[in-house]
Design a protein around this motif. Sequence first.
Motif, short mmCIF file in Angstrom:
data_model
loop_
_atom_site.label_atom_id
_atom_site.label_comp_id
_atom_site.label_asym_id
_atom_site.label_seq_id
_atom_site.Cartn_x
_atom_site.Cartn_y
_atom_site.Cartn_z
N ARG A 250 -45.28 -12.39 -8.05
CA ARG A 250 -43.88 -11.92 -8.04
C ARG A 250 -43.25 -12.47 -9.32
O ARG A 250 -42.84 -13.63 -9.34
CB ARG A 250 -43.14 -12.43 -6.81
N TYR A 251 -43.22 -11.65 -10.35
CA TYR A 251 -42.70 -12.12 -11.65
C TYR A 251 -41.19 -12.30 -11.56
O TYR A 251 -40.52 -11.69 -10.72
CB TYR A 251 -43.05 -11.11 -12.75
N GLU A 252 -40.67 -13.13 -12.48
CA GLU A 252 -39.21 -13.30 -12.53
C GLU A 252 -38.66 -12.42 -13.62
O GLU A 252 -39.06 -12.56 -14.79
CB GLU A 252 -38.88 -14.77 -12.82
N GLY A 253 -37.77 -11.53 -13.24
CA GLY A 253 -37.17 -10.64 -14.23
C GLY A 253 -36.95 -9.27 -13.65
O GLY A 253 -37.00 -9.09 -12.42
N ARG A 254 -36.73 -8.31 -14.53
CA ARG A 254 -36.47 -6.93 -14.10
C ARG A 254 -37.35 -5.97 -14.84
O ARG A 254 -37.66 -6.19 -16.01
CB ARG A 254 -35.02 -6.56 -14.43
N ARG A 255 -37.71 -4.89 -14.15
CA ARG A 255 -38.52 -3.86 -14.79
C ARG A 255 -37.71 -2.57 -14.88
O ARG A 255 -36.98 -2.24 -13.94
CB ARG A 255 -39.76 -3.60 -13.93
N PHE A 256 -37.85 -1.90 -15.99
CA PHE A 256 -37.24 -0.58 -16.14
C PHE A 256 -38.36 0.43 -16.34
O PHE A 256 -39.17 0.26 -17.27
CB PHE A 256 -36.27 -0.55 -17.33
N ASP A 257 -38.41 1.43 -15.48
CA ASP A 257 -39.47 2.44 -15.59
C ASP A 257 -39.04 3.48 -16.62
O ASP A 257 -38.38 4.47 -16.30
CB ASP A 257 -39.70 3.09 -14.22
N CYS A 258 -39.46 3.24 -17.86
CA CYS A 258 -39.04 4.13 -18.95
C CYS A 258 -39.94 5.36 -19.08
O CYS A 258 -39.78 6.16 -20.00
CB CYS A 258 -39.00 3.36 -20.27
#
Length: 290
Positions: A250-258
């Motif tokens: 469970r990484y720390e941060g945010r993902r944007f599906d570009c």
Amino acid sequence: MSLKPLKKAVLPVAGLGTRFLPATKAMAKEMLPVVDKPLIQYAVEEARAAGIEQFCFITGRGKTAIVEHFDVAYELERTLAERGKQAELDALRAQSMPPGSIVTVRQQVPMGLGHAIWCARAFIGDDPFAILLPDDLMMCETSCTAQLARAYEETGGNVVAIEEVPMERVNRYGVLDVAEDMGRLVSIKGLVEKPRVDQAPSNLTVIGRYVLMPEVITHLAKMERGSGNEVQLTDGMAKLIGHQPFHGLRYEGRRFDCGDKAGYLEAQVAFALQRPDMAPAMRAILKTYS
Ligand code: UTP
């Protein structure tokens, strides 16, 4: 036995990018900019922040601009210097890569992500390697690939970045069958690519960041077709489970599906709001839409 250091990354960029047509008819999806930087450059910077030194781009037709982006642009640099545009010159030079650090491999036909990774087999050799899918754009205080690299050192094996999604959307992702959920790390007993919602083993999904052991290539080499009649990386990875450590992080941060239009537009807003030179103008614009 001491672990081999993680120094290699594979960046598959040979996909057709059909969801972005017509923008991607003559231009690679990975060259789409977020604010003023192409997606591929964010991925390379993230990997370098994790200590990656050798890069392999899996390219295909119409993708030459991606490789040229990392060349030294002599004429441009001279023109900028003559015009006294020092800030722009510094920005260009900051992204330059050490000579010999990028290789490209062709995937002549996009037969799936697993096939793309198999195309990098000579580059990978006997070493552990990271995979970054540039259309997953990460906003993390500590580089997502660096978080995976640390987890690789802890667990001594394969690690994939994971996140929870609403159950009704699991059919778009590689999904984890969880052996033990330890919070930050999850040990995995199975992986399924794009399962039916009523058959998914969990709502924990794999995002486009991986650290894998080279043995995955042996399984991909069998060219077994999976979901969508493509050679799926998920199926190759699943074969390692039980033979090598395999964890989700469970990484720390945010993902944007570009790779998706709405995700890409959201990334523009989020990254602009993070930039001191852009945030005030962006906020003012957004107010006019509320
Ligand atoms: P996507 O599933 O997003 O496919 O690939 P795509 O072709 O890029 O885009 P759409 O769905 O048609 O809009 C995920 C990643 O895997 C790479 C893509 O370039 C992207 O980085 N890929 C996919 C390959 O390199 N080769 C393939 O055969 C498939």
